[in-house]
Design a protein around this motif. Structure first.
Motif, short mmCIF file in Angstrom:
data_model
loop_
_atom_site.label_atom_id
_atom_site.label_comp_id
_atom_site.label_asym_id
_atom_site.label_seq_id
_atom_site.Cartn_x
_atom_site.Cartn_y
_atom_site.Cartn_z
N THR A 276 0.83 -1.21 0.00
CA THR A 276 0.00 0.00 0.00
C THR A 276 0.86 1.26 0.00
O THR A 276 0.53 2.25 -0.66
CB THR A 276 -0.95 0.00 1.21
OG1 THR A 276 -1.61 -1.26 1.28
CG2 THR A 276 -1.99 1.09 1.08
N TYR A 277 1.97 1.24 0.74
CA TYR A 277 2.91 2.36 0.67
C TYR A 277 3.38 2.55 -0.78
O TYR A 277 3.46 3.68 -1.27
CB TYR A 277 4.12 2.10 1.55
CG TYR A 277 3.97 2.53 2.99
CD1 TYR A 277 3.76 3.86 3.32
CD2 TYR A 277 4.06 1.60 4.03
CE1 TYR A 277 3.63 4.27 4.65
CE2 TYR A 277 3.94 2.00 5.36
CZ TYR A 277 3.72 3.33 5.66
OH TYR A 277 3.59 3.72 6.96
N ALA A 278 3.69 1.43 -1.43
CA ALA A 278 4.21 1.49 -2.81
C ALA A 278 3.19 2.07 -3.79
O ALA A 278 3.56 2.61 -4.83
CB ALA A 278 4.65 0.10 -3.26
N GLN A 279 1.91 1.98 -3.44
CA GLN A 279 0.85 2.47 -4.32
C GLN A 279 0.37 3.86 -3.92
O GLN A 279 -0.65 4.33 -4.41
CB GLN A 279 -0.34 1.49 -4.29
CG GLN A 279 -0.02 0.11 -4.83
CD GLN A 279 -1.15 -0.88 -4.61
OE1 GLN A 279 -2.04 -0.66 -3.79
NE2 GLN A 279 -1.13 -1.97 -5.34
N SER A 280 1.12 4.52 -3.03
CA SER A 280 0.71 5.83 -2.52
C SER A 280 1.71 6.90 -2.94
O SER A 280 2.90 6.63 -3.12
CB SER A 280 0.60 5.80 -1.00
OG SER A 280 -0.30 4.78 -0.58
N LYS A 281 1.22 8.13 -3.06
CA LYS A 281 2.10 9.24 -3.45
C LYS A 281 2.79 9.88 -2.26
O LYS A 281 3.99 10.16 -2.30
CB LYS A 281 1.28 10.29 -4.21
CG LYS A 281 0.77 9.81 -5.57
CD LYS A 281 -0.04 10.89 -6.26
CE LYS A 281 -0.59 10.40 -7.59
NZ LYS A 281 -1.45 11.43 -8.26
N ILE A 282 2.01 10.15 -1.22
CA ILE A 282 2.60 10.76 -0.02
C ILE A 282 2.01 10.10 1.22
O ILE A 282 0.97 9.45 1.16
CB ILE A 282 2.37 12.28 0.04
CG1 ILE A 282 0.89 12.60 0.24
CG2 ILE A 282 2.91 12.97 -1.20
CD1 ILE A 282 0.62 14.07 0.53
N ALA A 283 2.68 10.30 2.36
CA ALA A 283 2.19 9.82 3.65
C ALA A 283 1.96 11.00 4.57
O ALA A 283 2.60 12.05 4.42
CB ALA A 283 3.18 8.85 4.28
N ILE A 284 1.03 10.85 5.50
CA ILE A 284 0.84 11.88 6.51
C ILE A 284 1.02 11.26 7.89
O ILE A 284 0.80 10.07 8.10
CB ILE A 284 -0.55 12.55 6.42
CG1 ILE A 284 -1.67 11.51 6.61
CG2 ILE A 284 -0.70 13.30 5.10
CD1 ILE A 284 -3.05 12.15 6.77
#
Length: 381
Positions: A276-284
């Motif tokens: 899921t991290y790999a499929q995301s642009k940014i994290a909050i």
């Protein structure tokens, strides 16, 4: 080398940051061919099957359990064995998680084996080793995980001096102390003349895992008072400022405290968080309180994801700037930083590059393992 490692929870449940840290230590021991016997606290979710999984992955040699103590079912025993004695002696019960049957169960492992090192997680399990006649010649190491006095400051009858004195006294009963943040190392080193090693969280570098983005934002959090307060702040004050076309993934037990929104996908548990991290642009990481390093921030940086966070989100990081994190406690600025990252490709690339550079220097396996080699006195060639 043979180590007895006490950690109360299941390290394979990686959704919680403390479990991820425990697992990373087990992986380090495996990489160095260190024999590890493991002691946990038995629950409905952590029993023989989970110990067998740890064995199958060759992370441990033997597994032991302390029996679970259910306070509601043992009210009289709890009062007479723990609550009343603590009041009489003026002790702080919050620093003591030991209950009936724990020490005899722990001693079973000590009686059966001889260890070079006994590694305890969390100070409130220190009675496992206090005046224990079965320690033999083992060196005692504590992995603090956190600065407990700060965690307890909102408890009833909190007294800073008394609580901090208790924490320092417990730390002094160990030969070596592991801390997860430079702030904690500095603080403890002012009062303790023991080896204090900064073991920050480490992970493999994973930027190569990045795939086409499914989510604009990923938010990972477990269930505790700091995270519930942070989630409320974000969804009350920042979310209304964001475009509802953004796709947001919220992962972990924090989902129980978040309302339904049309562009928010809530996932209470996921087997492989990296996907899921790999499929995301940014994290909050909206954190308004709490101490210690935020594992979720390190996990995002390991994939080169920019992180937008509050000031508490960079606690524990070696560098507070140029590290892949954008920091603000102001809702408008927090939302603006998210929008800029998602709309300005040049700016996004810059912050992502800083994330990769910072992670490789301070949280890569090579960086952390060399420090651990010194702690466990291993010579590498």
């Amino acid at each position: 080398m043979r180590i007895l490692y006490f950690y109360p929870e299941n390290p394979l449940h990686k959704a919680k940051g403390n479990n991820a840290r425990a697992l990373s230590l087990l992986e380090y021991f495996k990489s160095r061919n260190i024999t590890v016997d493991f002691v946990g606290v038995e629950t409905d979710l952590f029993a023989t099957n989970e110990i067998n999984k740890l064995k199958e992955e060759k992370l441990i040699s033997n597994g032991y359990f302390l029996p679970v103590f259910i306070r509601k079912k043992n009210k009289l025993k709890y009062f007479f064995q723990y609550s009343l004695p603590n009041k009489i002696k003026g002790k702080i019960g919050l620093f003591d998680n030991i209950r009936s049957g724990h020490i005899p169960a722990f001693n079973e492992a000590l009686k059966e084996n001889e260890y070079d090192v006994i590694l305890i997680s969390y100070l409130y399990w220190s009675k496992l080793i206090k005046n224990n006649p079965y320690l033999k010649k083992a060196k005692l190491i504590i992995d603090t995980h956190d600065f407990l006095t700060s965690q307890f400051q909102k408890k009833k009858k909190f007294q800073l001096g008394k609580f901090f004195e208790t924490e320092i006294k417990l730390l002094n009963s160990y030969d070596k102390i592991l801390v997860i943040s430079p702030e904690e190392k500095y603080l403890f080193s002012q009062f303790i003349n023991k080896e204090i090693a900064l073991i920050t969280h480490s992970l493999p570098q994973k930027s190569n895992l990045k795939t086409e983005s499914k989510y604009d934002i990923i938010y990972v959090a477990s269930e505790n008072e700091h995270n519930t307060k942070a989630a409320k702040w974000f969804f009350d004050h920042v979310y209304p400022l964001l475009s509802k076309s953004l796709k947001i993934a919220v992962i972990g037990k924090i989902t129980k405290f978040i309302d339904d929104y049309p562009n928010v996908e809530k996932i209470s548990f996921i087997e492989n968080l990296d996907d899921t991290y790999a499929q995301s642009k940014i994290a909050i990481c909206p954190m308004l309180s709490g101490t210690g390093i935020k594992i979720k921030v390190i996990e995002a940086l390991s994939l080169g994801l920019p992180v937008v966070c509050n000031e508490r989100g960079v606690d524990g990081l070696i560098n507070k700037s140029n590290n892949g994190c954008l920091v603000s406690n102001d809702p408008n600025e927090f939302a603006s930083q998210i929008n800029t990252l998602l709309t300005d490709a040049v700016f996004y690339t810059k912050i992502s590059s800083e994330a990769n550079t910072y992670f490789n220097a301070h949280h890569s396996l090579d960086a952390t393992y060399s420090v651990l080699d010194n702690v466990f006195e291993l010579q590498r060639f």
